[in-house]
Design a protein around this motif. Structure first.
Motif, PDB file in Angstrom:
ATOM      1  N   LYS A 137      46.830 -34.008  16.067  1.00 16.92           N
ATOM      2  CA  LYS A 137      47.826 -35.046  16.347  1.00 16.92           C
ATOM      3  C   LYS A 137      48.435 -34.756  17.707  1.00 16.92           C
ATOM      4  O   LYS A 137      48.401 -33.616  18.177  1.00 16.92           O
ATOM      5  N   LEU A 138      49.004 -35.765  18.333  1.00 20.79           N
ATOM      6  CA  LEU A 138      49.742 -35.557  19.575  1.00 20.79           C
ATOM      7  C   LEU A 138      51.191 -35.238  19.238  1.00 20.79           C
ATOM      8  O   LEU A 138      51.726 -35.727  18.244  1.00 20.79           O
ATOM      9  N   SER A 139      51.824 -34.440  20.063  1.00 22.96           N
ATOM     10  CA  SER A 139      53.215 -34.073  19.843  1.00 22.96           C
ATOM     11  C   SER A 139      54.131 -34.964  20.676  1.00 22.96           C
ATOM     12  O   SER A 139      53.993 -35.027  21.904  1.00 22.96           O
ATOM     13  N   ALA A 140      55.092 -35.616  20.012  1.00 26.32           N
ATOM     14  CA  ALA A 140      56.065 -36.452  20.725  1.00 26.32           C
ATOM     15  C   ALA A 140      56.987 -35.607  21.605  1.00 26.32           C
ATOM     16  O   ALA A 140      57.655 -36.132  22.487  1.00 26.32           O
ATOM     17  N   ASP A 141      57.008 -34.292  21.378  1.00 23.58           N
ATOM     18  CA  ASP A 141      57.820 -33.393  22.200  1.00 23.58           C
ATOM     19  C   ASP A 141      57.152 -33.080  23.534  1.00 23.58           C
ATOM     20  O   ASP A 141      57.747 -32.456  24.393  1.00 23.58           O
ATOM     21  N   GLY A 142      55.878 -33.493  23.669  1.00 24.99           N
ATOM     22  CA  GLY A 142      55.125 -33.231  24.893  1.00 24.99           C
ATOM     23  C   GLY A 142      54.086 -32.146  24.672  1.00 24.99           C
ATOM     24  O   GLY A 142      54.288 -31.244  23.862  1.00 24.99           O
ATOM     25  N   GLU A 143      52.970 -32.267  25.346  1.00 25.11           N
ATOM     26  CA  GLU A 143      51.881 -31.285  25.291  1.00 25.11           C
ATOM     27  C   GLU A 143      50.809 -31.703  26.286  1.00 25.11           C
ATOM     28  O   GLU A 143      51.110 -32.297  27.299  1.00 25.11           O
ATOM     29  N   ASN A 144      49.548 -31.433  25.990  1.00 23.81           N
ATOM     30  CA  ASN A 144      48.433 -31.777  26.866  1.00 23.81           C
ATOM     31  C   ASN A 144      47.552 -32.820  26.202  1.00 23.81           C
ATOM     32  O   ASN A 144      47.482 -32.886  24.972  1.00 23.81           O
ATOM     33  N   VAL A 145      46.861 -33.583  27.013  1.00 19.19           N
ATOM     34  CA  VAL A 145      45.853 -34.509  26.513  1.00 19.19           C
ATOM     35  C   VAL A 145      44.763 -34.568  27.579  1.00 19.19           C
ATOM     36  O   VAL A 145      45.051 -34.538  28.773  1.00 19.19           O
ATOM     37  N   GLY A 146      43.503 -34.600  27.110  1.00 18.32           N
ATOM     38  CA  GLY A 146      42.426 -34.637  28.084  1.00 18.32           C
ATOM     39  C   GLY A 146      41.123 -35.165  27.527  1.00 18.32           C
ATOM     40  O   GLY A 146      40.840 -35.049  26.339  1.00 18.32           O
ATOM     41  N   LEU A 147      40.349 -35.765  28.424  1.00 19.92           N
ATOM     42  CA  LEU A 147      38.975 -36.187  28.162  1.00 19.92           C
ATOM     43  C   LEU A 147      38.103 -35.311  29.046  1.00 19.92           C
ATOM     44  O   LEU A 147      38.350 -35.220  30.256  1.00 19.92           O
ATOM     45  N   PHE A 148      37.090 -34.671  28.431  1.00 25.30           N
ATOM     46  CA  PHE A 148      36.261 -33.714  29.155  1.00 25.30           C
ATOM     47  C   PHE A 148      34.790 -34.093  29.094  1.00 25.30           C
ATOM     48  O   PHE A 148      34.303 -34.613  28.097  1.00 25.30           O
ATOM     49  N   ASP A 149      34.106 -33.802  30.174  1.00 33.35           N
ATOM     50  CA  ASP A 149      32.688 -34.061  30.345  1.00 33.35           C
ATOM     51  C   ASP A 149      31.871 -33.333  29.259  1.00 33.35           C
ATOM     52  O   ASP A 149      32.342 -32.339  28.700  1.00 33.35           O
ATOM     53  N   PRO A 150      30.660 -33.814  28.965  1.00 35.50           N
ATOM     54  CA  PRO A 150      29.822 -33.120  27.968  1.00 35.50           C
ATOM     55  C   PRO A 150      29.548 -31.651  28.284  1.00 35.50           C
ATOM     56  O   PRO A 150      29.164 -30.897  27.386  1.00 35.50           O
ATOM     57  N   ASP A 151      29.775 -31.196  29.523  1.00 35.22           N
ATOM     58  CA  ASP A 151      29.602 -29.766  29.802  1.00 35.22           C
ATOM     59  C   ASP A 151      30.707 -28.925  29.165  1.00 35.22           C
ATOM     60  O   ASP A 151      30.633 -27.697  29.135  1.00 35.22           O
ATOM     61  N   GLY A 152      31.747 -29.594  28.620  1.00 33.74           N
ATOM     62  CA  GLY A 152      32.811 -28.886  27.914  1.00 33.74           C
ATOM     63  C   GLY A 152      33.833 -28.216  28.801  1.00 33.74           C
ATOM     64  O   GLY A 152      34.727 -27.527  28.308  1.00 33.74           O
ATOM     65  N   VAL A 153      33.729 -28.378  30.109  1.00 33.33           N
ATOM     66  CA  VAL A 153      34.662 -27.732  31.030  1.00 33.33           C
ATOM     67  C   VAL A 153      35.270 -28.679  32.061  1.00 33.33           C
ATOM     68  O   VAL A 153      36.427 -28.532  32.419  1.00 33.33           O
ATOM     69  N   THR A 154      34.498 -29.634  32.519  1.00 32.80           N
ATOM     70  CA  THR A 154      34.940 -30.507  33.593  1.00 32.80           C
ATOM     71  C   THR A 154      35.894 -31.581  33.071  1.00 32.80           C
ATOM     72  O   THR A 154      35.504 -32.403  32.238  1.00 32.80           O
ATOM     73  N   PRO A 155      37.153 -31.570  33.554  1.00 33.16           N
ATOM     74  CA  PRO A 155      38.101 -32.598  33.116  1.00 33.16           C
ATOM     75  C   PRO A 155      37.794 -33.936  33.782  1.00 33.16           C
ATOM     76  O   PRO A 155      37.484 -33.992  34.971  1.00 33.16           O
ATOM     77  N   ILE A 156      37.875 -35.001  33.000  1.00 24.08           N
ATOM     78  CA  ILE A 156      37.737 -36.352  33.544  1.00 24.08           C
ATOM     79  C   ILE A 156      39.137 -36.918  33.730  1.00 24.08           C
ATOM     80  O   ILE A 156      39.490 -37.398  34.788  1.00 24.08           O
ATOM     81  N   THR A 157      39.937 -36.859  32.674  1.00 23.78           N
ATOM     82  CA  THR A 157      41.368 -37.163  32.734  1.00 23.78           C
ATOM     83  C   THR A 157      42.035 -36.069  31.924  1.00 23.78           C
ATOM     84  O   THR A 157      41.722 -35.909  30.748  1.00 23.78           O
ATOM     85  N   ALA A 158      42.927 -35.312  32.515  1.00 25.54           N
ATOM     86  CA  ALA A 158      43.605 -34.242  31.779  1.00 25.54           C
ATOM     87  C   ALA A 158      44.946 -33.955  32.435  1.00 25.54           C
ATOM     88  O   ALA A 158      45.030 -33.853  33.657  1.00 25.54           O
TER      89      ALA A 158
END
Length: 176
Positions: free
Chosen positions: A108-129
């Motif tokens: 779940k996402l935290s309403a208090d704030g945290e991180n969110v990200g979409l990552f490439d299939p290589d599992g390391v490259t952030p697309i949006t983070a």
């Protein structure tokens, strides 16, 4: 002198390389009635869109809310996102696909704030983070305009549709 000519050559039309570009375009970390998932629950949500000009199969891409585990939730089956198309993924901690076909994350996402990200299939490259701060109930956080506008609160959440850039709605306050 020597002269260059096009005689004998066929002129070709210009070619453009088509590219898919999935991104996170909006999310809501405190949903209390904006949209229901396929189980009838008000789960938090993350909206993806393809701002590219070619379809993308999200199978193998990752969504995460943890800087320590970028491969927290993958798209296990083919999920095609066409150019300009939006996809709502519920951050419900159910890790499933519901009866209406919505994907659900295993967090779940935290309403208090945290991180969110979409990552490439290589599992390391952030697309949006990125890291986000405290969120308001039924107010989303989105990018306006896409693809390179600033991120801000969206008082008119638009899950599954273009963000309501420039259309400001401020909750009414009682007048004394």
């Amino acid at each position: 002198g020597w002269r260059r000519t096009l005689r004998g050559f066929e002129l070709l039309e210009s070619r453009q390389l088509l590219a898919a570009q999935p991104i996170i375009s909006e999310f809501m970390a405190s949903n209390d009635g904006t949209i229901e998932d396929g189980f009838g629950q008000d789960s938090d949500w993350i909206e993806l869109t393809n701002i590219g000009d070619a379809p993308v199969d999200l199978q193998g891409y990752y969504l995460s809310d943890s800087v320590n585990n970028l491969t927290k939730r993958s798209f296990p089956s083919p999920t095609i996102l066409n150019p300009g198309q939006f996809l709502v993924v519920f951050a419900s901690d159910m890790d499933t696909v519901d009866p209406l076909g919505y994907h659900h994350t295993n967090y779940k996402l935290s309403a208090d704030g945290e991180n969110v990200g979409l990552f490439d299939p290589d599992g390391v490259t952030p697309i949006t983070a990125f890291e986000f701060g405290p969120q308001l109930t039924d107010v989303s956080y989105g990018q306006c305009p896409l693809p390179d506008g600033r991120w801000d609160f969206q008082y008119l959440p638009t899950p599954g549709a273009a963000n309501a850039c420039g259309r400001l709605y401020l909750p009414s306050a009682p007048v004394n």
